[in-house]
Design a protein around this motif. Structure first.
Motif, mmCIF file in Angstrom:
data_model
loop_
_atom_site.group_PDB
_atom_site.id
_atom_site.type_symbol
_atom_site.label_atom_id
_atom_site.label_comp_id
_atom_site.label_asym_id
_atom_site.label_seq_id
_atom_site.Cartn_x
_atom_site.Cartn_y
_atom_site.Cartn_z
ATOM 1 N N GLN A 1 28.235 -12.968 66.206
ATOM 2 C CA GLN A 1 29.430 -13.515 65.588
ATOM 3 C C GLN A 1 29.888 -14.815 66.228
ATOM 4 O OE1 GLN A 1 30.921 -12.234 62.789
ATOM 5 N NE2 GLN A 1 29.124 -10.937 62.760
ATOM 6 N N GLU A 2 29.075 -15.431 67.066
ATOM 7 C CA GLU A 2 29.465 -16.695 67.685
ATOM 8 C C GLU A 2 29.660 -17.742 66.616
ATOM 9 O OE1 GLU A 2 26.431 -17.855 70.365
ATOM 10 O OE2 GLU A 2 26.851 -16.288 71.782
ATOM 11 N N ASP A 3 30.652 -18.602 66.779
ATOM 12 C CA ASP A 3 30.782 -19.649 65.795
ATOM 13 C C ASP A 3 29.793 -20.752 66.112
ATOM 14 O OD1 ASP A 3 31.909 -21.934 67.072
ATOM 15 O OD2 ASP A 3 33.934 -21.485 66.419
ATOM 16 N N ALA A 4 29.462 -21.558 65.105
ATOM 17 C CA ALA A 4 28.364 -22.517 65.209
ATOM 18 C C ALA A 4 28.525 -23.483 66.378
ATOM 19 C CB ALA A 4 28.244 -23.302 63.903
ATOM 20 N N ALA A 5 29.731 -23.965 66.595
ATOM 21 C CA ALA A 5 29.924 -24.961 67.637
ATOM 22 C C ALA A 5 29.778 -24.379 69.031
ATOM 23 C CB ALA A 5 31.298 -25.599 67.488
ATOM 24 N N THR B 1 22.771 -26.995 59.824
ATOM 25 C CA THR B 1 23.311 -26.962 58.462
ATOM 26 C C THR B 1 23.420 -25.542 57.920
ATOM 27 O OG1 THR B 1 21.153 -27.195 57.348
ATOM 28 C CG2 THR B 1 22.340 -29.240 57.911
ATOM 29 N N GLU B 2 22.637 -24.629 58.470
ATOM 30 C CA GLU B 2 22.638 -23.244 58.001
ATOM 31 C C GLU B 2 23.631 -22.361 58.752
ATOM 32 O OE1 GLU B 2 18.502 -22.222 58.351
ATOM 33 O OE2 GLU B 2 17.973 -23.310 56.511
ATOM 34 N N ALA B 3 24.261 -22.898 59.787
ATOM 35 C CA ALA B 3 25.231 -22.125 60.561
ATOM 36 C C ALA B 3 26.524 -21.961 59.757
ATOM 37 C CB ALA B 3 25.509 -22.823 61.888
#
Length: 140
Positions: A26-30, A51-53
């Motif tokens: 569940q980590e966010d992309a950044a 781009t897929e995150a």
């Protein structure tokens, strides 16, 4: 005795691998270590991953004409050479993550610099621009 030690070590390694595979994801992309949204330019494979995150906005900073000829699917066009570029940046979420590209990588570097100055620091650029993109391309 050595066999028991080897087995114990093997069990420990397998347990560690199993536990890491069960992480929530569940980590966010950044914040993902594999996706460094730190203003750098990356190769096509890493950019595709970006781009897929979840939650990432793809920004094409070329002209509207270039965008219409072909762009990364899902990208929004914000022309870095437009006099309204700074206004468009002001409307973006400062906490958002952005994957930025242009034709060759030069304009996206300038755009990322301007984005950082505007407080948009979670960015990544495509080294080589759309010419390096290996995925599908949308037109229109």
């Amino acid at each position: 005795m050595k066999l028991r030690t080897v087995r114990a070590a093997l069990v420990a390694v397998l347990a560690a691998v199993a536990l890491s595979a069960c992480s929530s994801g569940q980590e966010d992309a950044a914040n993902s270590p594999a996706l460094a949204f730190d203003g750098t330019h990356v190769g096509a494979e890493a950019f595709t991953d970006a781009t897929e995150a979840d939650g990432v906005t793809i920004i094409d900073v070329r002209t509207p004409g270039e965008f219409a000829e072909g762009h990364v699917p899902g990208a929004v066009n914000i022309d870095v050479s437009s006099p309204t570029f700074a206004d468009a940046l002001a409307e973006l979420d400062a906490d958002g993550a952005y994957a930025v590209y242009c034709q060759s990588g030069n304009r996206s570097r300038a755009a990322i610099d301007q984005m950082a100055s505007a407080g948009l620091t979670q960015t990544v650029g495509l080294e080589g621009g759309i010419g390096a993109w290996a995925g599908d391309v949308s037109t229109g």
